[in-house]
Motif scaffolding. Sequence first.
Motif, PDB file in Angstrom:
ATOM      1  N   GLU A  80      -0.698  -1.543  -4.161  1.00  0.00           N
ATOM      2  CA  GLU A  80      -2.078  -1.889  -3.801  1.00  0.00           C
ATOM      3  C   GLU A  80      -2.741  -0.607  -3.315  1.00  0.00           C
ATOM      4  O   GLU A  80      -2.071   0.249  -2.753  1.00  0.00           O
ATOM      5  CB  GLU A  80      -2.101  -2.939  -2.669  1.00  0.00           C
ATOM      6  CG  GLU A  80      -1.771  -4.344  -3.111  1.00  0.00           C
ATOM      7  CD  GLU A  80      -1.725  -5.333  -1.939  1.00  0.00           C
ATOM      8  OE1 GLU A  80      -2.274  -5.003  -0.858  1.00  0.00           O
ATOM      9  OE2 GLU A  80      -1.134  -6.401  -2.110  1.00  0.00           O
ATOM     10  N   ILE A 140      -4.758   1.943  -0.906  1.00  0.00           N
ATOM     11  CA  ILE A 140      -4.827   2.024   0.555  1.00  0.00           C
ATOM     12  C   ILE A 140      -6.141   1.393   1.023  1.00  0.00           C
ATOM     13  O   ILE A 140      -7.213   1.781   0.561  1.00  0.00           O
ATOM     14  CB  ILE A 140      -4.776   3.500   1.020  1.00  0.00           C
ATOM     15  CG1 ILE A 140      -3.435   4.140   0.664  1.00  0.00           C
ATOM     16  CG2 ILE A 140      -5.059   3.612   2.508  1.00  0.00           C
ATOM     17  CD1 ILE A 140      -2.295   3.800   1.591  1.00  0.00           C
ATOM     18  N   ASP A 141      -6.017   0.426   1.897  1.00  0.00           N
ATOM     19  CA  ASP A 141      -7.200  -0.250   2.423  1.00  0.00           C
ATOM     20  C   ASP A 141      -7.492   0.288   3.815  1.00  0.00           C
ATOM     21  O   ASP A 141      -6.793  -0.045   4.771  1.00  0.00           O
ATOM     22  CB  ASP A 141      -6.920  -1.761   2.472  1.00  0.00           C
ATOM     23  CG  ASP A 141      -8.017  -2.527   3.200  1.00  0.00           C
ATOM     24  OD1 ASP A 141      -9.059  -1.910   3.521  1.00  0.00           O
ATOM     25  OD2 ASP A 141      -7.826  -3.733   3.445  1.00  0.00           O
ATOM     26  N   ARG A 143      -1.130   6.652   4.285  1.00  0.00           N
ATOM     27  CA  ARG A 143       0.238   6.511   3.782  1.00  0.00           C
ATOM     28  C   ARG A 143       1.267   7.042   4.793  1.00  0.00           C
ATOM     29  O   ARG A 143       2.262   6.352   5.055  1.00  0.00           O
ATOM     30  CB  ARG A 143       0.367   7.193   2.417  1.00  0.00           C
ATOM     31  CG  ARG A 143       1.557   6.663   1.662  1.00  0.00           C
ATOM     32  CD  ARG A 143       1.492   6.899   0.171  1.00  0.00           C
ATOM     33  NE  ARG A 143       0.956   5.748  -0.532  1.00  0.00           N
ATOM     34  CZ  ARG A 143       0.083   5.836  -1.513  1.00  0.00           C
ATOM     35  NH1 ARG A 143      -0.359   7.004  -1.886  1.00  0.00           N
ATOM     36  NH2 ARG A 143      -0.336   4.756  -2.122  1.00  0.00           N
ATOM     37  N   MET A 197       0.844  -1.207   0.000  1.00  0.00           N
ATOM     38  CA  MET A 197       0.000   0.000   0.000  1.00  0.00           C
ATOM     39  C   MET A 197       0.870   1.244   0.000  1.00  0.00           C
ATOM     40  O   MET A 197       0.612   2.211  -0.713  1.00  0.00           O
ATOM     41  CB  MET A 197      -0.892   0.010   1.247  1.00  0.00           C
ATOM     42  CG  MET A 197      -2.020  -0.969   1.206  1.00  0.00           C
ATOM     43  SD  MET A 197      -3.142  -0.668   2.582  1.00  0.00           S
ATOM     44  CE  MET A 197      -2.543  -1.840   3.774  1.00  0.00           C
TER      45      MET A 197
END
Length: 489
Positions: free
Chosen positions: A185, A187-188, A274, A180
Motif C-alpha cells: 500500500e 505510504i499514507d 518507512r 505500507m
Amino acid sequence: MTASELEYATPDTQRTPVVKLYLGIGLLVFAGLMLVGALMRAAQGATTISIGPEVFYQLMTLHGAGMVGTAGLAALAVNWYFLSKYVRLNQKIFLGTLVLSLVAVVMIVGSILIGKFAAGWTFLYPLPATSLGLWSKGAALTFVGGLLLLGVAFLLVYLDMGIAIVRRYGSIARALGLPMLFGREPIDPTHPPAVVASAMVLIVNVAGIAAGAIVLIMTILHLIYPPLAPDALLMKNLIYFFGHVFINATIYSAVIAVYEILPLYARRPWTVSRPFLAAWLAVTLMVLAVYPHHLLMDFAMPSWMAIMGQILSYTSGIPVLVVTAFSGLMLVYRSGIRWDAASSLLVLSLFGWAVGIVPAVIDGMINVNLVMHNTLWVPGHFHFYLLLGLLPMVLGFASYLSANGQQGRTGRVGAMVYAVGATLLCLSFLVSGALSVPRRFAVHEESWQWLGDVGALSGGIVLVGTLMIAVPILLKLPRARLASISESG
Ligand code: HEM
Ligand SMILES: [Cu+2]
C-alpha cells in the motif's frame, strides 16, 4: 455537536473523565511511592533512619509492584486517550479496568502491609512459598492473586482496543503499517503514529501478560499444593518474559504523548515514514526475544538464548528510540517552541530514555553481567529510563491536559528540580553499581553508605519536583477542558 466531537472517533464526553481519574490517582500514588523509595535509600545510608530488614523488604516489594503497576496504568491512560481519537473505544470497559485494578491494589497492599509479604515484585519461584515464617501462605496467595487480577484488568481493555482497531483498520498488522512498509500500500502520511504504537503494545503486552498469567496461576497451584512443583527455570523464564515485556510496553504506550503533543507545540505534523514503520516492526519482534538478558547468569540456560539476549540487547531499544529522538529534535528545531512544563517534560523524556538505554546495553553484555549482575547498576539503569524517560512522558501529558494551554511557572521550575534530582538519584545507583554494591540489600557496608545518603537526598529532590509539577495539575484537572488539546498550543 461540537467541532471536537466531529473530529474524534470517541466523543469528548467519553474520552476525558476516566482519563482524569487514572491520572489523578496515578500522580498521588507515584508521589507516595517515591517517599517509600527515598526511605529505602536512607535506610541504606549512614543516617539514623533504620527500618530493619523485614520492613525494608516489604517496602521494596510495595515500591516495585506499586511503581510498575502504576506506571502501567498511567501509560495505559496516555495510550487510551490518544487512540480514542482515531477508533471508538468503550469508556465503561476503561473504567472497569480501573476498578478491577484498584481491587488488585488493595489486595497487593494488604498482602504486604498486613500480611507482611516481602518476596519482591518479581515473586521469583519458589520464594513466595518459602517465607521461613515471615509471611503466611494466605499473604502470598493474596499478592499473587492481586497481580493476576491486574493482568486480567489489562487484558479486558486491550480486548476492547484490539477490536476497535480491527474495526477501523482491518487488522492489527495493518494498524502497525505492515502493508505500507512492504510496499503493498502507498505510504499514507495521515496514518497516526499513535495507532502504530498501540498496535505494537497490544501485540507484545497481550503475549507478556498471558505469560504472566500462566506463571501466576502455576505459583498459586504450588502454594495451595506444594508437591506440585513446576520447573524453576521455566518459571524464571516466564516471569522475566512477563516483567521485561510489561515494563517496556509502558514506555511504548507513553511515548504516544510525544507523538501527539510535541507537534502541537512545534506546529509541525509528525507523520509516519518507512523508517518509522520499520523501527516499530523491529522493536515489536525484539522486545519479545530479548528477555534472556535477565538470565545471563543462569548457567542451565541454553547458550544460544544467552547469546541472543546479548545481541538483541544491543539493538532492541535502538530503532524506535532513534526515529523518535531524531524526529522529535527535528520537529522542535527552530520551530519557535514555547517551553512550558509539558513541552519541557516531553523533550526531557526523550533525553532520559536515550541516556537510560546506554547503561542497560552495557549490562546486557555477558562479560559485564558477570560483574554487574545483581548490583545497584541494574536499578541505576531502569530508574534512569523510568524516572527520566517514562514519568516525564506521563507528567508532560498530564500537564498539557490539565492546563487548557495556560501553564504556570511552578510546573516548569518543578521540571528542572525533578530532572536534577532524578539524575543525581540514578547516579547514586550507577556509581554504587560500578563499585559492586549489591542490589536488594537492606543494610549497607559503611564504605557504601554515603551513596545511600546521596540517593535519599536526591529522592527527596525528585519528590519536591514531582509535587511542584503534580499539585497544579491536580488542582486544575477536575475542571480541565481536556478537549483543548487540538485548539491551544
Ligand atoms: C524518588 C524516586 C525513587 C526513589 C528514591 C527510588 C528508590 C528505590 C530504591 C532505594 C530501590 C531499592 C534498590 C535496591 O537496593 O535494590 C528501588 C527499587 C525499585 N524501584 Fe525505585 N525509586 C524511585 C522511583 C521509581 C520509579 C518512578 C519507578 C518506576 C516507575 C521505580 C521502580 C522500582 C523498581 C521496579 C524497583 C525494584 C524493586 C526490586 O528490586 O524488587 N522506582 N527504588
Ligand atoms: Cu529486560
